[in-house]
Design a protein around this motif. Structure first.
Motif, PDB file in Angstrom:
ATOM      1  N   ASP A  14      -8.597   9.057   3.440  1.00 51.63           N
ATOM      2  CA  ASP A  14      -9.417   8.106   2.686  1.00 51.63           C
ATOM      3  C   ASP A  14     -10.687   8.804   2.199  1.00 51.63           C
ATOM      4  N   SER A  15     -11.572   8.037   1.531  1.00 54.91           N
ATOM      5  CA  SER A  15     -12.751   8.659   0.924  1.00 54.91           C
ATOM      6  C   SER A  15     -13.691   9.254   1.978  1.00 54.91           C
ATOM      7  N   ARG A  35      -2.227  10.885   3.630  1.00 59.54           N
ATOM      8  CA  ARG A  35      -3.354  10.815   2.711  1.00 59.54           C
ATOM      9  C   ARG A  35      -4.645  10.586   3.488  1.00 59.54           C
ATOM     10  N   SER A  95       6.132   4.966  -4.544  1.00 58.40           N
ATOM     11  CA  SER A  95       4.714   4.817  -4.897  1.00 58.40           C
ATOM     12  C   SER A  95       4.118   3.517  -4.378  1.00 58.40           C
ATOM     13  N   ARG A  96       2.792   3.462  -4.419  1.00 55.95           N
ATOM     14  CA  ARG A  96       2.070   2.235  -4.125  1.00 55.95           C
ATOM     15  C   ARG A  96       2.442   1.190  -5.176  1.00 55.95           C
ATOM     16  N   ASN A  97       2.451  -0.077  -4.777  1.00 53.64           N
ATOM     17  CA  ASN A  97       2.794  -1.184  -5.681  1.00 53.64           C
ATOM     18  C   ASN A  97       4.032  -0.859  -6.530  1.00 53.64           C
ATOM     19  N   THR A 112       8.486   6.751   2.474  1.00 55.66           N
ATOM     20  CA  THR A 112       7.166   7.105   1.936  1.00 55.66           C
ATOM     21  C   THR A 112       7.213   7.815   0.585  1.00 55.66           C
ATOM     22  N   ALA A 125       0.819  -1.218   0.000  1.00 49.17           N
ATOM     23  CA  ALA A 125       0.000   0.000   0.000  1.00 49.17           C
ATOM     24  C   ALA A 125       0.849   1.263   0.000  1.00 49.17           C
ATOM     25  N   MET A 126       2.028   1.238   0.641  1.00 50.91           N
ATOM     26  CA  MET A 126       2.930   2.393   0.712  1.00 50.91           C
ATOM     27  C   MET A 126       2.184   3.675   1.095  1.00 50.91           C
ATOM     28  N   GLU A 127       1.517   3.620   2.233  1.00 49.28           N
ATOM     29  CA  GLU A 127       0.787   4.802   2.698  1.00 49.28           C
ATOM     30  C   GLU A 127       1.741   5.773   3.384  1.00 49.28           C
ATOM     31  N   THR A 128       1.609   7.042   3.041  1.00 50.23           N
ATOM     32  CA  THR A 128       2.524   8.049   3.581  1.00 50.23           C
ATOM     33  C   THR A 128       2.163   8.480   4.999  1.00 50.23           C
TER      34      THR A 128
END
Lengths: 206, 280, 103
Positions: free
Chosen positions: C33-34, C31, C66-68, C63, C25-28
């Motif tokens: 969420d919705s 961010r 990127s993701r994936n 961080t 997921a590489m969440e910083t």
């Protein structure tokens, strides 16, 4: 007349939307299927699937309706023109700086937009305006130097306000939305966009 | 909208180059000054994201899922008929949507997968389609299965049948839907997708009324969307178009969306399928 | 245990080209969420690659990735048949190891 002849010709070739009995039945069936297959989400309710007279005519005639008749260009454009709410104070020009912000803003009316949240003008999505903004769309014509080439007369001001309020009053099946008519933008917001296009100090004209 | 960091990938490659003791070949980035700087940057970005498509991760997960017994009936999807016979995945996507006698309907890949999950694995349809699109930490099983199946049609010519009366009906309905103007912006699909060389902002819009334009779009979807960090299916693509068209939400795998996909698939017929793609 | 990586390793002349697609997921931690809630940081902080028994990459990352993400590197002195082992560890203590053989 020319348009009519062209439409008839295209009908013959099977290229354009033609108003036949079969066509009407198929259109009715599509609407039934739409009502069944779509569901409301957020502010986007099912009544958005119902076409008004303009949408219906433009769909039916593939954006090229005849001039005469109840679904024709002449009558529908006149109706759309009559539905424009002109500013009570007679002024058309607002603040171009605010207009630029609105022109940049592409939000509004989707099911992910909140009810009551102000919408943007979506202008740069389709038009070039101020030259420093390189990220502009090309669905509509470039509006760079819009005021510079047309001047700033009362007639041009009124036309510009009316065009943003209800583009369909001037060109029935244009791609451009009816921002005032559909309540997307307020009168004050439209005035700010008119200013962006016409104010001599606006970057659009420099 | 959430933007993901992509530049990090190339930085990382450079960093690793510096870190690897056994030596590293470096790709020189030539500057072409005669080109417009913006277009050049966009091209560079597209090249960068095309180099290593994370859709492969979804393909892996989907393949695993395809072969694993799941649902109340503890069955795999290896008995699922995607149109070329039970269990045949290779090339099947390129021949969809098509009419299926067992359901009596024209189905695209996704509505067909749902049928297989319900009929073969005994899953509950409402539950299967409750959350078809991944978001944040939630991963969609359907999107993974889609990635696996479409990956097995890479290079195969798009050629969905247009013989059965229902297939012709779906095509006609989809075409009609494509032209249907409604909603607070008066948009139809055609508003943005019926002329060559148009853009929204900097995003090129394929002209879906031409074979070339439709092929460009259809052959590269489904795709990994870098800005969302998710693999996105064709049903998702249609769903998000309707959102931007300011319409209400279409049902997942519903007749009208499948019809629209049938129309696009027919327009693209004859071109090689190149997906899963990768998009900004 | 994280999701599987996809590793491709092949000889290109006398250089082994190794490409690793990592599922993360590489969440910083910055961010939302919705629903508008901050998503907690979750990222790979350490990644290693060995070819044969030799450590060829030992990277501290964070961080900015990127993701994936995709990692690609070229290694001299390797040969077809050598085993490539990739390992990562993230800030939540999760880790994953996958292997491939150079083709």
């Amino acid at each position: 007349m020319k348009r009519h002849a062209l439409a008839a010709l295209l009908c013959g070739l099977g290229l354009a939307g033609c108003a036949t009995m079969d066509d009407g039945a198929a259109e009715k069936r599509l609407v039934e299927i739409l009502k069944r297959d779509f569901h409301e989400k957020g502010i986007a309710k099912l009544d958005r699937l119902d076409q008004d007279a303009v949408q219906q005519s433009c769909t039916k005639f593939n954006n090229n309706p005849p001039h005469g008749g109840p679904g024709g260009i002449d009558r529908l454009e006149a109706e759309q023109m009559a539905a424009i709410k002109w500013p009570a104070d007679g002024k058309f020009i607002g603040d171009w700086k605010n207009g630029e912000k609105l022109a940049q803003d592409g939000r509004g009316m989707t099911w992910t937009d909140k009810a009551g949240a102000p919408a943007g003008g979506n202008c740069y999505n389709c038009h070039q305006l101020a030259p420093k903004e390189l990220s502009f769309g090309t669905i509509g014509p470039s509006l760079y130097h819009y005021g510079k080439s047309r001047g700033n007369s009362p007639e041009v001001q009124k036309y510009t306000f009316g065009k943003i309020f209800n583009a369909k009053a001037y060109n029935l099946c244009t791609n451009m939305p009816r921002f005032g008519y559909h309540g997307v933008l307020t009168e004050a917001q439209i005035k700010d966009l008119v200013a962006l296009l016409l104010d001599p100090a606006s970057p659009v004209n420099n | 909208m959430r933007f993901r960091r992509v530049i990090g990938q190339s930085l990382m490659a450079a960093l690793l180059c510096a870190a690897v003791p056994l030596a590293c070949a470096q790709d020189g980035a030539a500057t072409k000054e005669e080109k417009d700087a913006t277009i050049q940057e966009i091209e560079r970005y597209r090249e960068m994201i095309a180099d290593g498509n994370p859709a492969e991760l979804y393909e892996l997960r989907g393949e695993e899922m395809w072969k694993t017994p799941r649902g109340p009936k503890k069955a795999t999807l290896q008995g699922c008929d995607l149109g070329l016979g039970p269990g045949v995945v290779k090339g099947a996507y390129a021949k969809l949507p098509r009419f299926f006698a067992d359901t009596g309907k024209v189905q695209d890949l996704e509505s067909r997968l749902v049928s297989c999950m319900v009929n073969l694995q005994g899953m509950n349809e409402a539950e299967v389609i409750a959350r078809p699109f991944g978001q944040d930490a939630y991963k969609s099983d359907l999107e993974a299965l889609v990635a696996y199946v479409v990956g097995q049609s890479k290079g195969v010519t798009i050629a969905p049948p247009l013989e059965h009366a229902k297939e012709k009906e779906a095509y006609a309905l989809g075409k009609r839907m494509f032209l249907y103007r409604a909603g607070p912006y008066d948009f139809s699909c055609a508003t943005c997708h019926s002329e060559n060389g148009r853009r929204i902002r900097l995003q090129d819009l394929p002209n879906l009324t031409t074979h070339i334009g439709a092929s460009r779009a259809y052959a590269t979807w489904p795709a990994y969307r870098v800005s969302q960090g998710e693999f996105r299916s064709m049903q998702w693509r249609m769903n998000d178009c309707f959102r931007q068209q300011r319409f209400p939400e279409p049902g997942y795998g519903s007749e009208v969306v499948t019809a629209l996909i049938s129309y696009l698939a027919q327009m693209a017929s004859g071109s090689p399928y190149e997906g899963p793609g990768i998009k900004r | 245990m994280g999701d599987p990586m996809k590793i491709r390793a092949s000889m290109q002349g006398d250089v082994a080209e190794i490409r690793v697609l990592v599922n993360h997921a590489m969440e910083t931690g910055q961010r939302k969420d919705s629903a508008g809630n901050l998503v907690p940081a979750h990222f790979i902080k350490h990644l290693t690659a060995t070819v044969g028994d030799k450590l060829v990459v030992d990277a501290q990352i964070g961080t900015a990735i990127s993701r994936n993400p995709v990692f690609a590197f070229k290694v001299k002195g390797a040969k077809a048949g050598d085993k490539v082992v990739i390992n990562w560890q993230d800030n939540k203590g999760d880790s994953r190891t996958d292997e491939a053989v150079i083709a």
